[in-house]
Enzyme design. Sequence first.
Site, PDB file in Angstrom:
ATOM      1  N   HIS A 120       0.727  -1.143   0.113  1.00  0.00           N
ATOM      2  CA  HIS A 120       0.079   0.065  -0.133  1.00  0.00           C
ATOM      3  C   HIS A 120       0.821   1.213  -0.001  1.00  0.00           C
ATOM      4  O   HIS A 120       0.637   2.249  -0.826  1.00  0.00           O
ATOM      5  CB  HIS A 120      -0.958  -0.117   1.223  1.00  0.00           C
ATOM      6  CG  HIS A 120      -1.937   1.259   1.325  1.00  0.00           C
ATOM      7  ND1 HIS A 120      -2.942   1.119   0.874  1.00  0.00           N
ATOM      8  CD2 HIS A 120      -1.593   2.479   1.980  1.00  0.00           C
ATOM      9  CE1 HIS A 120      -3.612   2.474   1.244  1.00  0.00           C
ATOM     10  NE2 HIS A 120      -2.793   3.076   1.632  1.00  0.00           N
ATOM     11  N   GLU A 121       1.675   1.390   0.705  1.00  0.00           N
ATOM     12  CA  GLU A 121       2.602   2.387   1.075  1.00  0.00           C
ATOM     13  C   GLU A 121       3.541   2.882  -0.035  1.00  0.00           C
ATOM     14  O   GLU A 121       3.900   3.849  -0.699  1.00  0.00           O
ATOM     15  CB  GLU A 121       3.399   2.551   2.463  1.00  0.00           C
ATOM     16  CG  GLU A 121       2.491   2.464   3.603  1.00  0.00           C
ATOM     17  CD  GLU A 121       1.487   3.641   3.752  1.00  0.00           C
ATOM     18  OE1 GLU A 121       1.617   4.698   3.040  1.00  0.00           O
ATOM     19  OE2 GLU A 121       0.477   3.347   4.292  1.00  0.00           O
ATOM     20  N   HIS A 124       2.008   4.768  -2.732  1.00  0.00           N
ATOM     21  CA  HIS A 124       1.977   5.973  -2.519  1.00  0.00           C
ATOM     22  C   HIS A 124       3.085   6.560  -2.965  1.00  0.00           C
ATOM     23  O   HIS A 124       3.278   7.739  -3.786  1.00  0.00           O
ATOM     24  CB  HIS A 124       1.579   6.536  -0.992  1.00  0.00           C
ATOM     25  CG  HIS A 124       0.398   6.087  -0.734  1.00  0.00           C
ATOM     26  ND1 HIS A 124      -0.893   6.634  -1.392  1.00  0.00           N
ATOM     27  CD2 HIS A 124      -0.031   5.638   0.732  1.00  0.00           C
ATOM     28  CE1 HIS A 124      -1.884   6.362  -0.640  1.00  0.00           C
ATOM     29  NE2 HIS A 124      -1.797   5.750   0.565  1.00  0.00           N
ATOM     30  N   HIS A 130      -5.536   6.886  -2.957  1.00  0.00           N
ATOM     31  CA  HIS A 130      -6.638   5.637  -2.619  1.00  0.00           C
ATOM     32  C   HIS A 130      -7.391   5.285  -3.569  1.00  0.00           C
ATOM     33  O   HIS A 130      -7.585   6.009  -4.631  1.00  0.00           O
ATOM     34  CB  HIS A 130      -7.275   5.970  -1.472  1.00  0.00           C
ATOM     35  CG  HIS A 130      -6.316   6.002  -0.288  1.00  0.00           C
ATOM     36  ND1 HIS A 130      -6.280   7.087   0.767  1.00  0.00           N
ATOM     37  CD2 HIS A 130      -5.222   5.234   0.234  1.00  0.00           C
ATOM     38  CE1 HIS A 130      -5.517   6.827   1.754  1.00  0.00           C
ATOM     39  NE2 HIS A 130      -4.815   5.755   1.392  1.00  0.00           N
TER      40      HIS A 130
END
Length: 164
Positions: A120-121, A124, A130
């Site tokens: 997930h990170e 980014h 998101h």
Amino acid sequence: MQQGFTTYKEPKWPANKYHLIYGFAQGTPANAVGAVTRAFETWAGNTRFSFSRAKSVDSADLKISFGSGEHGDGRPFHGPGGVLAHAYAPANGRFHYDADETWVVGAVPGGMDLETVALHEIGHLLGLEHSSVEGAVMLPGIRAGFTQSLHADDIQGIKALYNT
């Protein structure tokens, strides 16, 4: 297929910057090193990016660390059950785990999977925001006791961002 991904409009990694170097701050738990490395390998297998580990975090494009409370970036963690981790858009390169969470490798009841959160990170760090698609790793929020991998929406998002 429903599109749920969103991307940072700017900045993104320059067109000629597809190899990124990551490093771990001193004190990073050994099980996190392996989990984050696997997450980078997953992203590499689904994008044109490649990744390698720096000998020193100081020379890395992407800097991974663990912190508690106010940890130097103006975005303090608030202990267990709050924000698990955060990372910045390109080309800031910082990725921080909340050291006060229960970190595990795999689907362990009550634990947060290091690799799932890294996926997930890293999204980014590469420029994704998101997603609204159920099952996407970029969905805001990761459940304890579960693991995830990249979803078609995550891959579609990164390909759209970099026109690939």
